[in-house]
Design an enzyme around this catalytic site. Structure first.
Site, mmCIF file in Angstrom:
data_model
loop_
_atom_site.group_PDB
_atom_site.id
_atom_site.type_symbol
_atom_site.label_atom_id
_atom_site.label_comp_id
_atom_site.label_asym_id
_atom_site.label_seq_id
_atom_site.Cartn_x
_atom_site.Cartn_y
_atom_site.Cartn_z
ATOM 1 N N GLN A 81 -1.375 2.792 10.097
ATOM 2 C CA GLN A 81 -0.431 3.042 8.861
ATOM 3 C C GLN A 81 0.204 3.378 10.231
ATOM 4 O OE1 GLN A 81 -3.957 3.267 7.673
ATOM 5 N NE2 GLN A 81 -3.479 2.637 5.635
ATOM 6 N N ARG A 94 0.861 -1.367 0.433
ATOM 7 C CA ARG A 94 0.384 0.014 0.114
ATOM 8 C C ARG A 94 0.990 1.433 0.445
ATOM 9 N NH1 ARG A 94 2.331 2.097 3.254
ATOM 10 N NH2 ARG A 94 0.730 3.824 3.720
ATOM 11 N N GLY A 95 0.081 2.245 -0.411
ATOM 12 C CA GLY A 95 1.149 3.372 -0.558
ATOM 13 C C GLY A 95 1.072 3.898 -2.029
ATOM 14 N N ALA A 96 0.612 5.354 -2.074
ATOM 15 C CA ALA A 96 0.761 5.370 -4.133
ATOM 16 C C ALA A 96 1.765 4.960 -4.477
ATOM 17 C CB ALA A 96 0.624 7.188 -3.582
ATOM 18 N N ASN A 106 -5.352 12.027 0.635
ATOM 19 C CA ASN A 106 -4.652 11.549 1.214
ATOM 20 C C ASN A 106 -5.935 10.905 2.561
ATOM 21 O OD1 ASN A 106 -2.089 10.632 2.328
ATOM 22 N ND2 ASN A 106 -2.086 11.763 4.186
ATOM 23 N N LYS A 107 -5.127 10.060 3.212
ATOM 24 C CA LYS A 107 -5.696 8.922 4.139
ATOM 25 C C LYS A 107 -6.453 9.816 4.826
ATOM 26 C CE LYS A 107 -5.180 5.507 5.136
ATOM 27 N NZ LYS A 107 -6.100 4.712 4.015
ATOM 28 N N ASP A 113 -2.457 11.135 -2.268
ATOM 29 C CA ASP A 113 -2.615 9.668 -3.046
ATOM 30 C C ASP A 113 -2.930 10.328 -4.552
ATOM 31 O OD1 ASP A 113 -3.221 8.169 -0.059
ATOM 32 O OD2 ASP A 113 -2.898 6.587 -2.494
ATOM 33 N N ARG A 171 -7.715 -0.275 -6.822
ATOM 34 C CA ARG A 171 -7.918 1.109 -5.601
ATOM 35 C C ARG A 171 -7.985 2.049 -6.339
ATOM 36 N NH1 ARG A 171 -3.934 0.797 -0.416
ATOM 37 N NH2 ARG A 171 -6.154 1.952 -0.031
HETATM 38 O O1 MRU Z 1 -4.211 3.269 2.527
HETATM 39 P P1 MRU Z 1 -2.946 3.638 2.224
HETATM 40 O O2 MRU Z 1 -2.565 2.770 2.674
HETATM 41 O O3 MRU Z 1 -2.399 2.947 0.836
HETATM 42 O O4 MRU Z 1 -3.003 4.983 2.443
HETATM 43 C C1 MRU Z 1 -1.506 5.426 2.120
HETATM 44 C C2 MRU Z 1 -2.134 7.216 2.256
HETATM 45 O O5 MRU Z 1 -2.643 7.801 2.522
HETATM 46 C C3 MRU Z 1 -0.332 7.832 2.058
HETATM 47 O O6 MRU Z 1 -0.075 9.352 3.259
HETATM 48 C C4 MRU Z 1 -0.184 7.961 0.248
HETATM 49 O O7 MRU Z 1 -0.782 7.184 -0.011
HETATM 50 C C5 MRU Z 1 1.155 8.668 0.609
HETATM 51 S S1 MRU Z 1 2.359 7.662 -0.246
HETATM 52 C C6 MRU Z 1 3.899 8.671 0.128
#
Ligand code: MRU
Length: 344
Positions: A201, A49-51, A252-253, A242, A94
């Protein structure tokens, strides 16, 4: 100590190897993904996970899928059809992180440029393209880190939300990259990590990777951000993202928007750290960004030994929120700190 490697390609075995992030912080286990449905599920279920990490995984996954396909069929029309449907399938894993579609599009551009070549050459080009996406991610995150570190001085307090660190990318991450580079430069910071309900996270990943790197990290619950800010413990907020709309609105999250509102209240600079590939000029404003909604169980029972909500209760679980551009001090990118209107 460095955080464990997020992902890599095992080309001889046609596998994308990912660290299963659902098991962190206690278990380090790598999964060997050899089919496209395994790649899709790993992205959907947040094992990776993470963009940026999602984008790299999808590109590598598409490459191994097409390599396997080509081993069974040399028909160019069937190859074209399979490429299209595999890419469309991965794109559904996603919806919010634009890097997923961005990386698949990079693979498409490569395929288009090479589609009249023999299949073995197309496969070699796709291999190179996927590896370039991975290598460039590391370089770009390091540059984000260098630009962000220029803002940092000894003993500053930084608040971050979710995990936008090495585990969210190939190395360094985005929001944590300035912290890693400052650490390399001998600048000691105090990092506060929001635990980030409901998937944690911040607690499981950010606290884990910073702690492993010997960086001073303090874990707080999401509802404590105002407290640490009011006590003067926070000098800047660094978050990842994201998808950034053309006007600077930023997904973002979930919880990031609230942190930005608090930062404004306490007059604390709020920086979004992102590669330029996360800025989606085709999305005009944040209202157009599709926000992923996830399983109610993430809120009611995940991590608990027994459910912590009445059976059947209604749950709303948006995974991301959109921070209004006006709350964002600047975007720390690989080309420096920029603000909308973006000239991309
Ligand atoms: O749901 P996730 O864990 O994929 O969410 C991740 C985030 O919101 C991060 O802040 C975002 O992807 C940036 S990662 C460099």
């Amino acid at each position: 100590m460095h955080p464990p490697q997020t992902l890599y390609l095992d080309n001889p075995n046609s596998a994308v190897v990912i660290l299963d992030q659902t098991l962190l912080p206690h278990t380090i286990k790598y999964l060997h993904l050899t089919t496209i449905s395994q790649v899709w599920t790993a992205i959907k279920d947040l094992q990776v996970r993470g963009a940026p990490a999602i984008g790299v995984t999808a590109a590598l996954g598409l490459y191994i899928h097409m390599k396997t396909h080509a081993a069974n069929s040399a028909d160019p029309a069937a190859f074209a059809q399979e490429f299209k449907s595999a890419s469309a399938y991965l794109s559904t894993a996603r919806p919010t992180a634009v890097n997923l579609d961005w990386a698949l599009n990079q693979m498409y551009i490569c395929y288009q440029a090479n589609k009249h070549s023999p299949i073995t050459e197309i496969i070699n080009s796709l291999h190179q393209a996927a590896q370039d996406i991975q290598t460039n991610d590391t370089k770009i995150c390091r540059r984000i880190g260098q630009h962000g570190a220029a803002l940092l001085k000894h003993d500053m307090g930084i608040l971050t939300h979710c995990n936008a660190g090495a585990l969210a990318a190939t190395k360094y991450g985005t929001a944590l990259a300035p912290i890693y580079i400052a650490h390399e430069q001998g600048i000691n910071l105090r990092v506060y990590a929001d635990e980030t309900r409901p998937v944690l996270q911040g607690a499981r990943l950010t606290a884990f990777e910073l702690h492993q790197a010997n960086i001073d990290v303090t874990l707080i619950c999401d509802n404590m951000a105002a407290t640490v800010m009011s006590k003067g413990l926070i000098d800047a907020v660094f978050v990842g993202c994201d998808r950034v709309a053309a006007n600077g609105d930023t997904a973002n999250k979930v919880g990031t928007h609230g942190v930005a509102i608090l930062a404004k209240h306490f007059n604390i600079p709020f920086y979004v750290c992102a590669p330029l590939s996360t800025i989606d000029m085709s999305t005009k404003t944040g209202t157009e960004i599709i926000i992923e909604e996830r399983e109610p169980a993430e809120i009611t029972s995940l991590w608990y030994t027994s459910p912590m909500a009445p059976k059947g209760v209604k749950v709303y679980n948006p995974s991301f929120d959109v921070t209004t551009a006006s709350l964002i001090t600047g975007f720390i990118t690989e080309i420096g700190i920029i603000k909308p209107p973006f000239n991309l």
